[in-house]
Design an enzyme around this catalytic site. Sequence first.
Site, short mmCIF file in Angstrom:
data_model
loop_
_atom_site.label_atom_id
_atom_site.label_comp_id
_atom_site.label_asym_id
_atom_site.label_seq_id
_atom_site.Cartn_x
_atom_site.Cartn_y
_atom_site.Cartn_z
N GLU A 262 53.78 18.67 -20.22
CA GLU A 262 54.23 18.43 -18.84
C GLU A 262 55.74 18.61 -18.68
O GLU A 262 56.43 17.77 -18.08
CB GLU A 262 53.81 17.03 -18.37
CG GLU A 262 52.31 16.88 -18.24
CD GLU A 262 51.83 15.64 -17.50
OE1 GLU A 262 52.63 14.71 -17.29
OE2 GLU A 262 50.64 15.60 -17.15
N GLU B 271 44.44 18.09 -19.76
CA GLU B 271 44.33 16.69 -19.30
C GLU B 271 43.58 16.70 -17.98
O GLU B 271 44.01 17.37 -17.03
CB GLU B 271 45.70 16.04 -19.10
CG GLU B 271 46.41 15.70 -20.38
CD GLU B 271 47.70 14.93 -20.17
OE1 GLU B 271 47.79 14.14 -19.22
OE2 GLU B 271 48.64 15.14 -20.97
O1 AHR Z 1 47.17 10.71 -19.89
C1 AHR Z 1 48.24 9.91 -19.50
C2 AHR Z 1 49.51 10.68 -19.22
O2 AHR Z 1 49.31 11.47 -18.07
C3 AHR Z 1 49.94 11.67 -20.26
O3 AHR Z 1 50.71 11.08 -21.27
C4 AHR Z 1 50.79 12.62 -19.48
O4 AHR Z 1 50.81 13.91 -20.05
C5 AHR Z 1 50.19 12.59 -18.09
O5 AHR Z 1 51.13 12.47 -17.11
#
Ligand code: AHR
Length: 499
Positions: A173, A292
């Site tokens: 990210e 994610e």
């Molecule tokens: O999954 C939780 C968090 O969400 C992760 O650490 C991050 O990459 C995202 O913002």
Amino acid sequence: MKDTTITLHTAFKVGQVDPRIFGGFLEHMGRAVYEGVYDPDCIHADEDGFRTDVLTALEPLQYTVMRYPGGNFASGYHWLNGIGPRNQRPTMQDLAWQSKEPNQIGTDEYIQLCRRMNWTPMLTVNLGTGTPEEARNWVEYCNSSTGTYYADMRAANGSEPPHGVKLWCLGNEMDGPWQLGHVPADQYAIRAQQAAKMMKDTDPSLELVACGSCAVDLPTYMEWDRHVLEYLGDLADYISLHRYIGNPADDTPDYLAVTNSIDQQIEEMDAVCRYVQGKNRSRKRAYLCFDEWNVWYRARQPEHMDGKGKFAPHLIEEVYNLEDALVVAGFLNSFIRHADVLKIANLAQIVNVIAPILTQGDAMLLQSIYYPLAMYTKRRSGISLQPVVQGPTYEGQTNGQVTYIDTSAILNGDQLHVFATNRNLEDAMTVRINLADRPIVALADAELLTGPDPKAANSYEQPHLIKAQPFQAAEINDGAAIVTLPPLSVAALTFRLVH
Ligand code: AHR
């Protein structure tokens, strides 16, 4: 209400379903690692300190790739702190989650867990506060044969044979202003290119995931991805997508219509990959890695993300209900429908932190979202077919028009797997499934997930309120199947076909 027809044809193939779209994500965050998979003080702990109750519950989810160690945590993590004798590892302050990190689990324990669970390792290097060289050294530690400094260090720590980690994420990210070491796209691209080159020089067999846009509402959405992919060129094998969905407006029909927006995100990112391939006049295109994804909105206030300097604090422990389980099924349907371009996806996360499994002391709870994951993954092998859905529709307030029935389908030899979600809150829906060129002979096996109301959730007091049940009520008529799905339900159906 009129019936719905799902029409399929074996010639209308989207592509082979990559099993890696059934991946997971384990971050050093909250109680995911400590008190989640690892808890030497728990009565269920084995001789290595892993929780056998949690690992046993994870087995039916059959995760393929397992992303580690973060997440935001990765952007401040120095992997050398997590290897060697445990009593000599430093306790660090984790700035991503304001927590205490004792480094009792690191690279070698994670690999041990991967071997035991049959997970394919997937490591995220630190491109926030780390250097490209540190990333490259980690590749040597994991993948090189002994005879050089870091590979010998691995052997000294007990693993003579290389760990063989093929899949690596180039940071996490990095487009998000909250990220440690966040930089604009042009600077990230330079860092990522330097790291990628050295990492592939160390092990040319690596597959690398570049950080893509982590949210569709950031101003840099797509432009970040275009720049990064153009700059990295053929060094990027995948670009990452992230998505967390919620229902803050408490509008269930609109929430369930979010599949339109997931489809759109995948198709837009695919468009960027195709554009860059054309612009770079390359024979290679980057594919999509949705590393994610989940529902996450209730435990999102600042107090849920601040560990206040503690070890294993309770962070973002979302409690999931029936409507969330339907949204998880919606993600999976969208992933299967885009099997030609989406090759990897990781549910964030696997235990305690926005997860299908919760622990409380020695107790454990399976949440509603556990069930669609289990129902889909056991039917994941085969070729995704393009479904045509004809039937009643409704208009979501922000997500637009959708059919009440959301679906995806996988052809596996003489079997056809069909997944169907009824988004109707009040009415059962009758669905006719027609594989145009191969008659359906029988229902081989099916499961259904539903519950008393959209907000119904499992709890330690009522752990089985939302649970997959066997489903037999399919009628086979003239080579087609007819099923009636209760309101707010997900069905996973496996049919036998004429040989
Ligand atoms: O999954 C939780 C968090 O969400 C992760 O650490 C991050 O990459 C995202 O913002």
